[in-house]
Design a protein around this motif. Structure first.
Motif, PDB file in Angstrom:
ATOM      1  N   MET A   1       0.936  -1.315   0.035  1.00  0.00           N
ATOM      2  CA  MET A   1      -0.155  -0.056  -0.190  1.00  0.00           C
ATOM      3  C   MET A   1       0.832   1.251   0.194  1.00  0.00           C
ATOM      4  O   MET A   1       2.028   1.324   0.621  1.00  0.00           O
ATOM      5  N   GLY A   2       0.687   2.333  -0.937  1.00  0.00           N
ATOM      6  CA  GLY A   2       1.450   3.393  -0.891  1.00  0.00           C
ATOM      7  C   GLY A   2       0.692   4.547  -1.165  1.00  0.00           C
ATOM      8  O   GLY A   2      -0.160   4.562  -2.023  1.00  0.00           O
ATOM      9  N   ASP A  98      -0.409   7.863   5.365  1.00  0.00           N
ATOM     10  CA  ASP A  98       0.912   8.222   5.439  1.00  0.00           C
ATOM     11  C   ASP A  98       1.290   7.850   6.770  1.00  0.00           C
ATOM     12  O   ASP A  98       2.567   7.236   7.104  1.00  0.00           O
ATOM     13  N   ALA A  99       0.464   8.178   8.098  1.00  0.00           N
ATOM     14  CA  ALA A  99       1.115   7.419   9.270  1.00  0.00           C
ATOM     15  C   ALA A  99       1.389   6.149   9.548  1.00  0.00           C
ATOM     16  O   ALA A  99       2.338   5.792  10.197  1.00  0.00           O
ATOM     17  N   LEU A 100       0.290   5.321   8.820  1.00  0.00           N
ATOM     18  CA  LEU A 100       0.535   3.814   8.902  1.00  0.00           C
ATOM     19  C   LEU A 100       1.642   3.270   8.123  1.00  0.00           C
ATOM     20  O   LEU A 100       2.654   2.467   8.458  1.00  0.00           O
ATOM     21  N   LEU A 101       2.147   4.118   7.088  1.00  0.00           N
ATOM     22  CA  LEU A 101       3.257   3.821   6.071  1.00  0.00           C
ATOM     23  C   LEU A 101       4.444   4.169   7.016  1.00  0.00           C
ATOM     24  O   LEU A 101       5.534   3.508   7.010  1.00  0.00           O
ATOM     25  N   ILE A 102       4.630   5.290   7.793  1.00  0.00           N
ATOM     26  CA  ILE A 102       5.718   5.737   8.311  1.00  0.00           C
ATOM     27  C   ILE A 102       5.938   4.663   9.490  1.00  0.00           C
ATOM     28  O   ILE A 102       7.032   4.323   9.779  1.00  0.00           O
ATOM     29  N   GLU A 103       4.917   4.219  10.166  1.00  0.00           N
ATOM     30  CA  GLU A 103       4.997   3.384  11.159  1.00  0.00           C
ATOM     31  C   GLU A 103       5.427   2.023  10.993  1.00  0.00           C
ATOM     32  O   GLU A 103       6.139   1.093  11.602  1.00  0.00           O
ATOM     33  N   ALA A 104       5.077   1.519   9.500  1.00  0.00           N
ATOM     34  CA  ALA A 104       5.666   0.239   9.124  1.00  0.00           C
ATOM     35  C   ALA A 104       6.866   0.212   8.743  1.00  0.00           C
ATOM     36  O   ALA A 104       7.714  -0.826   8.519  1.00  0.00           O
ATOM     37  N   GLY A 105       7.363   1.396   8.269  1.00  0.00           N
ATOM     38  CA  GLY A 105       8.878   1.339   7.899  1.00  0.00           C
ATOM     39  C   GLY A 105       8.958   0.939   6.417  1.00  0.00           C
ATOM     40  O   GLY A 105       8.089   0.640   5.978  1.00  0.00           O
ATOM     41  N   PRO A 106      10.015   0.923   6.032  1.00  0.00           N
ATOM     42  CA  PRO A 106      10.381   0.597   4.669  1.00  0.00           C
ATOM     43  C   PRO A 106      10.061  -0.888   4.424  1.00  0.00           C
ATOM     44  O   PRO A 106      10.064  -1.710   5.169  1.00  0.00           O
ATOM     45  N   PRO A 107       9.663  -1.196   3.017  1.00  0.00           N
ATOM     46  CA  PRO A 107       9.258  -2.450   2.748  1.00  0.00           C
ATOM     47  C   PRO A 107      10.524  -3.281   2.688  1.00  0.00           C
ATOM     48  O   PRO A 107      11.576  -2.811   2.654  1.00  0.00           O
ATOM     49  N   ASP A 111      15.045 -11.336   0.893  1.00  0.00           N
ATOM     50  CA  ASP A 111      16.242 -11.802   1.800  1.00  0.00           C
ATOM     51  C   ASP A 111      16.144 -11.053   3.092  1.00  0.00           C
ATOM     52  O   ASP A 111      17.188 -11.218   3.722  1.00  0.00           O
ATOM     53  N   GLY A 112      15.148 -10.270   3.311  1.00  0.00           N
ATOM     54  CA  GLY A 112      15.101  -9.764   4.693  1.00  0.00           C
ATOM     55  C   GLY A 112      15.687  -8.171   4.767  1.00  0.00           C
ATOM     56  O   GLY A 112      15.516  -7.667   5.718  1.00  0.00           O
ATOM     57  N   GLY A 113      16.281  -7.767   3.610  1.00  0.00           N
ATOM     58  CA  GLY A 113      16.827  -6.550   3.701  1.00  0.00           C
ATOM     59  C   GLY A 113      15.872  -5.448   3.234  1.00  0.00           C
ATOM     60  O   GLY A 113      14.485  -5.650   2.932  1.00  0.00           O
ATOM     61  N   GLU A 114      15.996  -4.275   3.410  1.00  0.00           N
ATOM     62  CA  GLU A 114      15.156  -3.110   3.079  1.00  0.00           C
ATOM     63  C   GLU A 114      15.352  -2.839   1.464  1.00  0.00           C
ATOM     64  O   GLU A 114      16.218  -3.039   0.782  1.00  0.00           O
ATOM     65  N   ALA A 115      14.033  -2.482   0.988  1.00  0.00           N
ATOM     66  CA  ALA A 115      14.004  -2.351  -0.503  1.00  0.00           C
ATOM     67  C   ALA A 115      14.413  -0.944  -0.697  1.00  0.00           C
ATOM     68  O   ALA A 115      14.321  -0.109  -0.075  1.00  0.00           O
TER      69      ALA A 115
END
Length: 115
Positions: A1-2, A98-107, A111-115
């Motif tokens: 979701m973005g 936007d608040a939920l996306l900030i709370e969730a952090g980067p996708p 392999d478990g790293g940030e996108a």
């Protein structure tokens, strides 16, 4: 979701379009309705995958319902409802998402790293 719309309204609305312009302009109307379809589909998926988070989105059930009307044509699409949503109901939704996306952090990648 973005969340990609930072301007708080559909771009055609910011250009000074009015309800008459939406009714008469097929391109603008189609663009606005398509964005509602995408948002509704995203909310439908979120409700299935994370109902607790979905309940934190204002009007989540109405968003999915509008998507269903637009996609399946359950009833004739009401231009005034679409217009009011595009011009007045998006601020709270965008703020919440936007608040939920900030709370969730980067996708995360596979392999478990940030996108």
């Amino acid at each position: 979701m973005g969340s990609t719309h930072r301007g708080k309204a559909h771009p055609g609305v910011r250009r000074g379009e009015d309800l008459g312009g939406v009714r008469g302009g097929r391109l603008l109307r189609s663009a606005v309705e398509r964005q509602f379809e995408i948002a509704g589909e995203a909310m439908s998926i979120l409700r299935k995958e994370d109902s607790e988070t979905a309940e934190r989105v204002p009007g989540v059930h109405r968003i999915v319902g509008m998507r269903n009307v637009l996609i399946h044509g359950y009833a004739e699409i009401n231009d005034l409802t679409v217009w009011r949503t595009a011009t007045g109901d998006l601020d709270a939704l965008i703020t919440a998402v936007d608040a939920l996306l900030i709370e969730a952090g980067p996708p995360m990648t596979e392999d478990g790293g940030e996108a």
